[in-house]
Design a protein around this motif. Structure first.
Motif, PDB file in Angstrom:
ATOM      1  N   PRO A  27      30.771 -49.282-106.513  1.00 12.99           N
ATOM      2  CA  PRO A  27      31.068 -49.817-106.254  1.00 12.99           C
ATOM      3  C   PRO A  27      29.989 -50.823-104.531  1.00 12.99           C
ATOM      4  O   PRO A  27      29.127 -50.284-105.018  1.00 12.99           O
ATOM      5  CB  PRO A  27      31.104 -48.729-104.591  1.00 12.99           C
ATOM      6  N   GLY A  28      30.193 -51.351-104.251  1.00 10.82           N
ATOM      7  CA  GLY A  28      29.433 -52.231-103.269  1.00 10.82           C
ATOM      8  C   GLY A  28      28.150 -53.480-103.433  1.00 10.82           C
ATOM      9  O   GLY A  28      27.066 -53.271-103.060  1.00 10.82           O
ATOM     10  N   VAL A  29      28.379 -53.305-105.145  1.00 10.33           N
ATOM     11  CA  VAL A  29      28.049 -54.312-105.532  1.00 10.33           C
ATOM     12  C   VAL A  29      27.712 -55.956-105.068  1.00 10.33           C
ATOM     13  O   VAL A  29      27.412 -56.593-105.539  1.00 10.33           O
ATOM     14  CB  VAL A  29      27.690 -54.549-107.082  1.00 10.33           C
ATOM     15  N   GLY A  30      29.097 -55.698-104.710  1.00  9.23           N
ATOM     16  CA  GLY A  30      29.374 -57.355-103.747  1.00  9.23           C
ATOM     17  C   GLY A  30      30.339 -58.218-104.412  1.00  9.23           C
ATOM     18  O   GLY A  30      30.200 -59.103-104.795  1.00  9.23           O
ATOM     19  N   GLY A  73      39.350 -60.380 -93.607  1.00  5.96           N
ATOM     20  CA  GLY A  73      38.825 -59.699 -94.846  1.00  5.96           C
ATOM     21  C   GLY A  73      37.617 -60.207 -94.277  1.00  5.96           C
ATOM     22  O   GLY A  73      36.734 -59.363 -96.030  1.00  5.96           O
ATOM     23  N   LYS A  74      36.299 -60.881 -93.967  1.00  6.97           N
ATOM     24  CA  LYS A  74      35.189 -61.159 -94.225  1.00  6.97           C
ATOM     25  C   LYS A  74      34.311 -59.844 -94.436  1.00  6.97           C
ATOM     26  O   LYS A  74      34.239 -59.181 -92.936  1.00  6.97           O
ATOM     27  CB  LYS A  74      34.487 -62.374 -92.886  1.00  6.97           C
ATOM     28  N   ILE A  75      33.936 -59.846 -94.986  1.00 12.95           N
ATOM     29  CA  ILE A  75      32.772 -59.213 -95.152  1.00 12.95           C
ATOM     30  C   ILE A  75      31.588 -58.545 -93.950  1.00 12.95           C
ATOM     31  O   ILE A  75      30.538 -59.865 -93.778  1.00 12.95           O
ATOM     32  CB  ILE A  75      32.553 -58.231 -96.492  1.00 12.95           C
ATOM     33  N   TYR A  76      31.211 -57.926 -93.290  1.00  8.75           N
ATOM     34  CA  TYR A  76      30.196 -57.795 -92.652  1.00  8.75           C
ATOM     35  C   TYR A  76      29.065 -56.859 -93.162  1.00  8.75           C
ATOM     36  O   TYR A  76      29.281 -56.037 -93.599  1.00  8.75           O
ATOM     37  CB  TYR A  76      30.043 -57.603 -90.489  1.00  8.75           C
ATOM     38  N   ASN A  77      27.698 -57.423 -92.666  1.00  7.81           N
ATOM     39  CA  ASN A  77      26.677 -56.099 -93.388  1.00  7.81           C
ATOM     40  C   ASN A  77      25.029 -56.781 -92.998  1.00  7.81           C
ATOM     41  O   ASN A  77      24.431 -57.323 -93.343  1.00  7.81           O
ATOM     42  CB  ASN A  77      26.601 -56.473 -95.092  1.00  7.81           C
ATOM     43  N   ASN A  78      24.748 -55.506 -91.900  1.00  6.59           N
ATOM     44  CA  ASN A  78      23.530 -55.325 -91.960  1.00  6.59           C
ATOM     45  C   ASN A  78      22.406 -55.871 -92.381  1.00  6.59           C
ATOM     46  O   ASN A  78      21.267 -55.738 -92.081  1.00  6.59           O
ATOM     47  CB  ASN A  78      23.203 -55.209 -89.959  1.00  6.59           C
ATOM     48  N   SER A  86      26.120 -49.060 -94.274  1.00  2.72           N
ATOM     49  CA  SER A  86      26.504 -50.432 -93.241  1.00  2.72           C
ATOM     50  C   SER A  86      27.812 -51.430 -92.888  1.00  2.72           C
ATOM     51  O   SER A  86      27.665 -52.380 -92.939  1.00  2.72           O
ATOM     52  CB  SER A  86      24.898 -50.724 -92.676  1.00  2.72           C
ATOM     53  N   ARG A  87      28.005 -51.319 -93.675  1.00  2.00           N
ATOM     54  CA  ARG A  87      29.406 -52.913 -94.317  1.00  2.00           C
ATOM     55  C   ARG A  87      30.451 -52.721 -93.264  1.00  2.00           C
ATOM     56  O   ARG A  87      31.183 -51.390 -92.821  1.00  2.00           O
ATOM     57  CB  ARG A  87      30.095 -52.797 -95.803  1.00  2.00           C
TER      58      ARG A  87
END
Ligand code: AMP
Length: 218
Positions: A9-12, A133-138, A125-126
């Motif tokens: 998970p979290g690899v994009g 469905g757009k993904i944001y991540n600071n 931070s996702r």
């Protein structure tokens, strides 16, 4: 062409699947997005799978394969990118069988890698827009601004399974259930491994190189 994107998970995977589907005209099928959509609709399927997703377990293979069969029956000829499928050996074997029935196969199985510390940093931070469905991540490269989706104006949310204990469980499930796919796809000569620690565009360029090299040879 059939491409599989897998990795912890979290690899994009979702971000890359979106970019690739736009660039190469792939039809994207994300089992995770589809299941979350069913949960938000409170459909019978959504109700059935909710508990699995919330605790970070895999949804049973028979449910997943039912969805994939329906998807494939509607997308027989096109370029397909699978995001987060298959996740078990059983799913991989069933996919091969279903594709074989229509004379197709997997062209690439791309595994994205990232160390656990970075996975945790990114996932905690996702945020995503429940509407488009757009993904944001600071901590990566798509910054959110005031918790509102810049594309469609809806309020951003965190995924319920992006919680520290559940992320750890999802990583463990990945190691136990999904990692065996590496040897399987290596034996089929379609396995590719990509370091996902770079920016969104860097990772996209690496995957594109694989696709371009393959299409140039054909
Ligand atoms: P994802 O959006 O790909 O991170 O998937 C979120 C969750 O959906 C996973 O943790 C699983 O509970 C479920 N899921 C998604 N794809 C699959 C799959 N191919 N097999 C089993 N469970 C899945």
């Amino acid at each position: 062409m059939r491409i599989l994107l897998f990795g912890p998970p979290g690899v994009g995977k979702g971000t890359q699947a979106d970019l690739l589907s736009k660039e190469y005209n792939f039809t994207k099928f994300s089992t995770g997005d589809f299941l979350r959509g069913q949960i938000s609709l409170s459909s019978p399927l959504g109700i059935e799978v909710k508990a699995y997703i919330e605790r970070g377990s895999l949804v049973p293979d028979d449910i997943i394969m039912r969805l994939v069969r329906i998807f494939l029956s509607e997308n027989r000829d096109g370029n397909i990118i699978f995001d987060g499928f298959p996740r078990t050996m059983n799913q991989a074997l069933m996919l091969e069988k279903v594709l074989g029935e229509v004379d197709m196969s997997v062209d690439f199985a791309v595994e994205l890698h990232l160390d656990e510390e970075e996975i945790m940093r990114r996932l905690l931070s996702r945020q995503h827009c429940p509407h488009c469905g757009k993904i944001y991540n600071n901590v990566t490269d798509i910054q959110e601004n005031g918790g509102i989706c810049s594309t469609c104006g809806h309020t951003l949310m965190k995924r319920i399974d992006d919680d520290e204990a559940i992320i750890k469980r999802r990583i463990k499930v990945y190691e136990e259930e999904t990692k065996p796919l590496v040897d399987y796809y290596k034996s089929k000569h379609v396995y590719r491994s990509i370091d996902a620690s770079g920016s969104r565009d860097e990772v996209f360029n690496k995957i594109s190189e694989i696709i371009n090299e393959y299409t140039d040879k054909k």
